[in-house]
Structures are given as structure tokens and as C-alpha cells.
Design a protein around this motif. Structure first.
Motif, PDB file in Angstrom:
ATOM      1  N   GLY A  81       1.999 -36.779 -16.434  1.00  0.00           N
ATOM      2  CA  GLY A  81       3.107 -37.575 -16.938  1.00  0.00           C
ATOM      3  C   GLY A  81       4.467 -37.041 -16.565  1.00  0.00           C
ATOM      4  O   GLY A  81       5.481 -37.611 -16.938  1.00  0.00           O
ATOM      5  N   SER A  82       4.515 -35.910 -15.845  1.00  0.00           N
ATOM      6  CA  SER A  82       5.791 -35.327 -15.467  1.00  0.00           C
ATOM      7  C   SER A  82       5.599 -34.546 -14.183  1.00  0.00           C
ATOM      8  O   SER A  82       4.470 -34.364 -13.709  1.00  0.00           O
ATOM      9  N   ASN A  83       6.679 -34.067 -13.620  1.00  0.00           N
ATOM     10  CA  ASN A  83       6.603 -33.280 -12.404  1.00  0.00           C
ATOM     11  C   ASN A  83       5.820 -31.998 -12.665  1.00  0.00           C
ATOM     12  O   ASN A  83       5.961 -31.358 -13.699  1.00  0.00           O
ATOM     13  N   THR A  84       4.978 -31.625 -11.698  1.00  0.00           N
ATOM     14  CA  THR A  84       4.193 -30.408 -11.817  1.00  0.00           C
ATOM     15  C   THR A  84       4.851 -29.315 -10.989  1.00  0.00           C
ATOM     16  O   THR A  84       5.081 -29.474  -9.790  1.00  0.00           O
ATOM     17  N   VAL A  85       5.151 -28.202 -11.619  1.00  0.00           N
ATOM     18  CA  VAL A  85       5.835 -27.101 -10.956  1.00  0.00           C
ATOM     19  C   VAL A  85       4.862 -25.952 -10.786  1.00  0.00           C
ATOM     20  O   VAL A  85       4.327 -25.422 -11.766  1.00  0.00           O
ATOM     21  N   GLY A  86       4.592 -25.586  -9.536  1.00  0.00           N
ATOM     22  CA  GLY A  86       3.715 -24.458  -9.267  1.00  0.00           C
ATOM     23  C   GLY A  86       4.449 -23.140  -9.443  1.00  0.00           C
ATOM     24  O   GLY A  86       5.652 -23.040  -9.209  1.00  0.00           O
ATOM     25  N   LYS A  87       3.731 -22.126  -9.845  1.00  0.00           N
ATOM     26  CA  LYS A  87       4.342 -20.824 -10.052  1.00  0.00           C
ATOM     27  C   LYS A  87       4.654 -20.174  -8.705  1.00  0.00           C
ATOM     28  O   LYS A  87       3.863 -20.251  -7.761  1.00  0.00           O
ATOM     29  N   VAL A  88       5.811 -19.525  -8.631  1.00  0.00           N
ATOM     30  CA  VAL A  88       6.278 -18.905  -7.384  1.00  0.00           C
ATOM     31  C   VAL A  88       6.238 -17.389  -7.533  1.00  0.00           C
ATOM     32  O   VAL A  88       6.721 -16.841  -8.537  1.00  0.00           O
ATOM     33  N   HIS A  89       5.664 -16.717  -6.532  1.00  0.00           N
ATOM     34  CA  HIS A  89       5.671 -15.259  -6.507  1.00  0.00           C
ATOM     35  C   HIS A  89       6.886 -14.798  -5.713  1.00  0.00           C
ATOM     36  O   HIS A  89       6.995 -15.052  -4.516  1.00  0.00           O
ATOM     37  N   THR A  90       7.805 -14.134  -6.399  1.00  0.00           N
ATOM     38  CA  THR A  90       9.007 -13.608  -5.755  1.00  0.00           C
ATOM     39  C   THR A  90       8.932 -12.092  -5.729  1.00  0.00           C
ATOM     40  O   THR A  90       8.742 -11.465  -6.774  1.00  0.00           O
ATOM     41  N   ASP A  91       9.064 -11.511  -4.533  1.00  0.00           N
ATOM     42  CA  ASP A  91       9.031 -10.053  -4.397  1.00  0.00           C
ATOM     43  C   ASP A  91      10.103  -9.648  -3.403  1.00  0.00           C
ATOM     44  O   ASP A  91      10.161 -10.165  -2.287  1.00  0.00           O
ATOM     45  N   THR A  92      10.937  -8.716  -3.803  1.00  0.00           N
ATOM     46  CA  THR A  92      12.080  -8.331  -2.979  1.00  0.00           C
ATOM     47  C   THR A  92      11.790  -7.155  -2.055  1.00  0.00           C
ATOM     48  O   THR A  92      12.696  -6.678  -1.372  1.00  0.00           O
ATOM     49  N   SER A  93      10.556  -6.694  -2.001  1.00  0.00           N
ATOM     50  CA  SER A  93      10.208  -5.585  -1.106  1.00  0.00           C
ATOM     51  C   SER A  93       8.755  -5.705  -0.692  1.00  0.00           C
ATOM     52  O   SER A  93       7.853  -5.230  -1.383  1.00  0.00           O
ATOM     53  N   GLN A  94       8.531  -6.354   0.456  1.00  0.00           N
ATOM     54  CA  GLN A  94       7.187  -6.564   0.959  1.00  0.00           C
ATOM     55  C   GLN A  94       7.068  -6.015   2.373  1.00  0.00           C
ATOM     56  O   GLN A  94       7.908  -6.287   3.234  1.00  0.00           O
ATOM     57  N   SER A  95       6.013  -5.262   2.606  1.00  0.00           N
ATOM     58  CA  SER A  95       5.714  -4.756   3.944  1.00  0.00           C
ATOM     59  C   SER A  95       4.254  -4.333   3.966  1.00  0.00           C
ATOM     60  O   SER A  95       3.583  -4.310   2.935  1.00  0.00           O
ATOM     61  N   GLY A  96       3.767  -4.006   5.131  1.00  0.00           N
ATOM     62  CA  GLY A  96       2.366  -3.618   5.255  1.00  0.00           C
ATOM     63  C   GLY A  96       1.462  -4.820   5.050  1.00  0.00           C
ATOM     64  O   GLY A  96       1.850  -5.962   5.300  1.00  0.00           O
TER      65      GLY A  96
END
Length: 218
Positions: free
Chosen positions: A110-125
Motif C-alpha cells: 500500500g506504500s512505497n517499499t524502501v530497501g535497506k542500504v549498507h553504507t560503509d565509508t572504508s571498504q577495501s580488500g
């Protein structure tokens, strides 16, 4: 028959009466259910019945099945409830508005579906996205990255990867489950601070199609 009076037993002329509640010691959780009026009963403060409504103060534990005719309503908000409004379907209402309906043909949102977002400010490897928890990923790359093969993808999932290059232009290598157009891999922006977007769609278990990168967003 010679019967003497005592706790819970009243003796009168040609009559003996028994007050069952008196066989229990008075006090919390010690009484069995007793009548309070023609239509009422109680069991200490945990259970009351006025002839129409049964109120339980506490938890219902180890219940095998609960049969509900219509609604399960939030005690402090009568506009929020789970309702079994027709055969083979139910709906969830919040604020008086139907937000979700599930039936034997489809699921209606009945409304917009918002998926969860993974935010990470330091990614490598090597990093493996968790598709069970997140739909999209916003990762700041502080070094070159390898997308590891996940075990959490489900056919039909979709979303985006947003790669933000920090310190220098970074590269993103791919595990074997990721497929790109023509098998060419990913070629991203080569400058520090660039923001690149890569869409994905899970075509099948173990097959994640990546779309062509959209480069250098401002």
C-alpha cells in the motif's frame, strides 16, 4: 453423619456448602478462578471476565493455535491492526490505511517499499555483500576492492552498488558469481572522489548480473 465446620466448609441445617476458593491460600497467584458476580470472574489480577470481555494481564505462553475471527489490534492505537478480512487473505493496517495485503494470488503493497542500504565509508580488500539484509550498497573505496561470492542472494533481487573513490581511483574485481556484459568486468572511474553506480539483478542462485557502470556522478 457428623460434619464440623472449617475453612471452606459451611455447615447448616440439612446442608453443607463448600467455598472452593478457600482451599487455596490467599495471595498473588494462589487463587483459582472465582466468581465475582452473576457474569464476572477473576483469578487474582491476571484474569477478569465481565460476561462480555476477557482481559488477560500477562503473557500467553506455549499456545498451539490461536483462532481469530477478525482483527488483532494494538492496545494503544486502534488504527493499527492485523486483520483477517476475507478467506485466504489478510492485511496490515497502520494509521487506518492498508499498508500490506497478502492473498493466495499476490502481495499488494500500500506504500512505497524502501530497501535497506549498507553504507560503509572504508571498504577495501575482499568484501561480500549481505543480500539478506541490504538491497543496495554505498561503499567508499579506500583501496582496491574484490566483490566476494555471496550465499545470501535470492532470485529476483535487484539494487545498486555505489562506489565512491577515496584517495585515488580504485578498481573493483569480481567473484565468479558476478556476470557483466560481454564478460568484460567492471571499468570504473580512475579519479579520486568519483562516484560510480553499478546496478545488479539476481538472475538465479549463484548468478548476479551487473549492468553497465554509470560513471562520475557529480
Amino acid at each position: 453423619l457428623n460434619v464440623g465446620g472449617g475453612t471452606g466448609i459451611d455447615v447448616g441445617a440439612d446442608a453443607i456448602s463448600v467455598d472452593v476458593s478457600d482451599f487455596m491460600v490467599n495471595g498473588a497467584n494462589n487463587r483459582i478462578i472465582t466468581a465475582t458476580s452473576a457474569n464476572g470472574m477473576h483469578a487474582e489480577s491476571s484474569l477478569t471476565f465481565d460476561g462480555t470481555n476477557l482481559n488477560i494481564n500477562g503473557n500467553l505462553n506455549n499456545v498451539t493455535d490461536v483462532y481469530v475471527e477478525d482483527q488483532i489490534i494494538h492496545a494503544n492505537d486502534t488504527h493499527t491492526y492485523l486483520q483477517f478480512h476475507a478467506d485466504n487473505q489478510f492485511r496490515i493496517v497502520t494509521g487506518g490505511t492498508e499498508m500490506l495485503e497478502v492473498n493466495d494470488s499476490y502481495v499488494l503493497l500500500g506504500s512505497n517499499t524502501v530497501g535497506k542500504v549498507h553504507t560503509d565509508t572504508s571498504q577495501s580488500g575482499t568484501q561480500t555483500p549481505n543480500f539478506f539484509v541490504y538491497n543496495s550498497f554505498v561503499w567508499t573505496l579506500t583501496g582496491n576492492l574484490t566483490l566476494g561470492n555471496p550465499s545470501t542472494e535470492v532470485t529476483g533481487m535487484s539494487g545498486v552498488f555505489v562506489f565512491i573513490h577515496s584517495g585515488a581511483g580504485r578498481t573493483v574485481s569480481l567473484g565468479s558469481q558476478y556476470r557483466t556484459p560481454g564478460g568484460a568486468g567492471l571499468t570504473l572511474s580512475g579519479t579520486s572522489g568519483a562516484v560510480d553506480l553499478v546496478p545488479y539483478f539476481v538472475r538465479a542462485g549463484g548468478i548476479i548480473n551487473l549492468g553497465a557502470p554509470q560513471l562520475a556522478f557529480s
